[in-house]
Design an enzyme around this catalytic site. Structure first.
Site, PDB file in Angstrom:
ATOM      1  N   CYS A  57      -0.005   3.561   3.125  1.00 10.57           N
ATOM      2  CA  CYS A  57       0.498   3.087   4.411  1.00 10.57           C
ATOM      3  C   CYS A  57       2.010   2.901   4.398  1.00 10.57           C
ATOM      4  O   CYS A  57       2.644   2.825   5.463  1.00 10.57           O
ATOM      5  CB  CYS A  57      -0.163   1.767   4.786  1.00 10.57           C
ATOM      6  SG  CYS A  57      -1.951   1.809   4.893  1.00 10.57           S
ATOM      7  N   HIS A 117     -25.814 -31.862 -34.821  1.00 10.47           N
ATOM      8  CA  HIS A 117     -24.627 -31.260 -34.209  1.00 10.47           C
ATOM      9  C   HIS A 117     -23.798 -32.348 -33.548  1.00 10.47           C
ATOM     10  O   HIS A 117     -24.339 -33.334 -33.027  1.00 10.47           O
ATOM     11  CB  HIS A 117     -25.064 -30.221 -33.170  1.00 10.47           C
ATOM     12  CG  HIS A 117     -23.925 -29.560 -32.460  1.00 10.47           C
ATOM     13  ND1 HIS A 117     -23.007 -28.757 -33.100  1.00 10.47           N
ATOM     14  CD2 HIS A 117     -23.543 -29.605 -31.150  1.00 10.47           C
ATOM     15  CE1 HIS A 117     -22.123 -28.315 -32.224  1.00 10.47           C
ATOM     16  NE2 HIS A 117     -22.417 -28.823 -31.039  1.00 10.47           N
ATOM     17  N   CYS A 165     -18.458 -28.562 -36.646  1.00 11.30           N
ATOM     18  CA  CYS A 165     -18.419 -29.373 -35.429  1.00 11.30           C
ATOM     19  C   CYS A 165     -17.910 -30.779 -35.713  1.00 11.30           C
ATOM     20  O   CYS A 165     -17.297 -31.416 -34.848  1.00 11.30           O
ATOM     21  CB  CYS A 165     -19.797 -29.429 -34.768  1.00 11.30           C
ATOM     22  SG  CYS A 165     -21.125 -29.997 -35.849  1.00 11.30           S
ATOM     23  N   CYS A 182       0.857  -1.184   0.000  1.00 16.97           N
ATOM     24  CA  CYS A 182       0.000   0.000   0.000  1.00 16.97           C
ATOM     25  C   CYS A 182       0.895   1.237   0.000  1.00 16.97           C
ATOM     26  O   CYS A 182       1.722   1.428   0.903  1.00 16.97           O
ATOM     27  CB  CYS A 182      -0.912   0.004   1.224  1.00 16.97           C
ATOM     28  SG  CYS A 182      -1.943   1.488   1.317  1.00 16.97           S
TER      29      CYS A 182
END
Length: 412
Positions: free
Chosen positions: A28, A367, A99, A25
């Site tokens: 900090c 499919h 497919c 941070c």
């Protein structure tokens, strides 16, 4: 060390180290702890450990111990997997009713021997001088599939190459996955550097050894008992289950699971003796038409065994698809269907299920999707959508194509 929640204030600048998981941070001027980030890191670590466990396979040297010495030596020397290769589970984009191609490619991607061959650079694309080399295209899609990525990808160059190689495949019309598999295997064999043309000669190229077997037909004359044997190369078995289904239906008992046709039953029917009338056979020894018994047996088994269940039937001008369920096992001993039916070496004939290709829809449209095994886990490949699959889900699938791989060479 300071501590905060996961809702970091936007006005405070933070720097994260993705390797260590540390967060600095800037306000900090200290490392901070974030509960949400910690949870994500723990979940990610568990996922990586699980994937690592699934990807572990028995070593090649251990697997080859049970294989024929000459065959094993050749296949092993041509199958050195690249160390940095990743066991991928990537989907394939549908490029326009492709497919049929996706399910066959996914099947081959998950076959251990082919993976080690292509990722081991046994076909050197950078040294290949062949224009529009088909094997180069296959090697390229293998490499792309195993990249450090998870999203789906398209195999446009491979699709165009297949169109150029076969005018029947060109365009976006419906295609049959089984026919595409046959095209792909024949094309790989024909373009291999060390292949031999002509089935009467013994070909020693990698693809011939991986995909092709031999079928022996024996015809025995009822009069003189002379047996005439012929051998033909095969890359798959086409199995009918209609007769088996009708016979079981006549004797069906409620609650009897055996009423469901099975793969073993199909193979039993395929290799069972068949009576030929005298009008269909002219004995070469007797010189006259005689009744005879014909039987098919597998003389040589391929490493990758494809079995097609005949779901599409044509009666004169009418075509239909048979949606009957056929039971199949995760592993199968093929010895009873070979010319060495009494062999005690089960390792040489034991196959493990690699892939199940399913066709959804009717005969004119539909499919394809595939269930493929990666390590000990099954995945469902529906074009670019990849999901986990249970063992029960796989066994419950209405299989159209079943791919088995030889245990002694696959590392299963």
């Amino acid at each position: 060390m300071a501590e905060t929640t996961s809702d970091l204030a936007p006005e405070f600048g933070c720097v994260a180290d993705c390797r260590s998981g540390s967060i600095w941070c800037q306000s900090c001027e200290d490392f901070i702890y974030d509960t949400e980030v910690d949870r994500v890191l723990r979940d990610t670590s568990k996922d990586l450990q699980r994937k690592d466990l699934l990807s572990k396979k028995r070593s090649m040297s251990e697997a080859l111990a049970y294989a024929d010495a000459e065959e094993a030596s050749y296949l092993a020397s041509n199958s050195n997997k690249r160390i940095c290769g990743k066991d991928g589970m990537r989907g394939l984009y549908n490029l326009g009713q492709t497919c049929y191609m996706n399910v066959i490619l996914q099947t081959l991607f998950h076959e251990p021997l082919l993976t080690t061959y292509f990722l081991g650079h046994r076909h050197r694309m950078y040294d290949c001088s062949e224009s529009n080399c088909f094997v180069c295209q296959v090697a390229e899609v293998f490499a792309e599939f195993h990249e450090e990525k998870e999203e789906g990808f398209g195999v446009l160059n491979f699709l165009l190459s297949s169109w150029l190689s076969s005018p029947d495949l060109a365009g976006y019309q419906q295609q049959d996955a089984h026919e595409f598999y046959q095209f792909l295997v024949n094309k790989l064999h024909a373009t291999a550097e060390d292949h031999v043309d002509g089935y009467e000669q013994k070909c020693r190229c990698f693809f011939h050894k991986a995909f092709f077997g031999k079928l022996q037909s024996s015809v025995t004359c009822h009069r003189c008992r002379n047996t005439n044997r012929t051998e033909d190369p095969i890359m798959d078995l086409s199995l009918a289950f209609q007769v088996q289904r009708k016979k079981k239906a006549l004797h069906w008992i409620p609650g009897d699971s055996e009423s469901t046709p099975s793969l073993n039953g199909c193979l039993d029917s395929y290799t069972a003796p068949e009576e030929l009338p005298a009008s269909d056979y002219n004995c070469s020894w007797c010189g006259t038409p005689q009744g005879a018994t014909k039987q098919l047996r597998l003389r040589k088994l391929p490493v990758i065994l494809c079995m097609q269940l005949k779901r599409f039937e044509r009666h004169r001008s009418v075509s239909e698809k048979v949606d009957t369920k056929v039971a199949f096992p995760f592993s199968i001993n093929m010895a009873p269907y070979t010319t060495s039916a009494n062999s005690k070496n089960i390792f040489k004939y034991t196959y493990d299920l690699l892939s199940v290709v399913v066709h959804i829809g009717d005969i004119d449209s539909g499919h394809y999707l595939a269930y493929c095994r990666q390590g000990e886990q099954w995945f469902k490949f529906n074009d670019d959508r990849v999901t986990w699959a249970t063992d029960a889900e796989v066994l419950d699938a209405d299989a159209y194509l079943l791919f088995y791989t030889l245990r002694s060479l696959s590392g299963s």
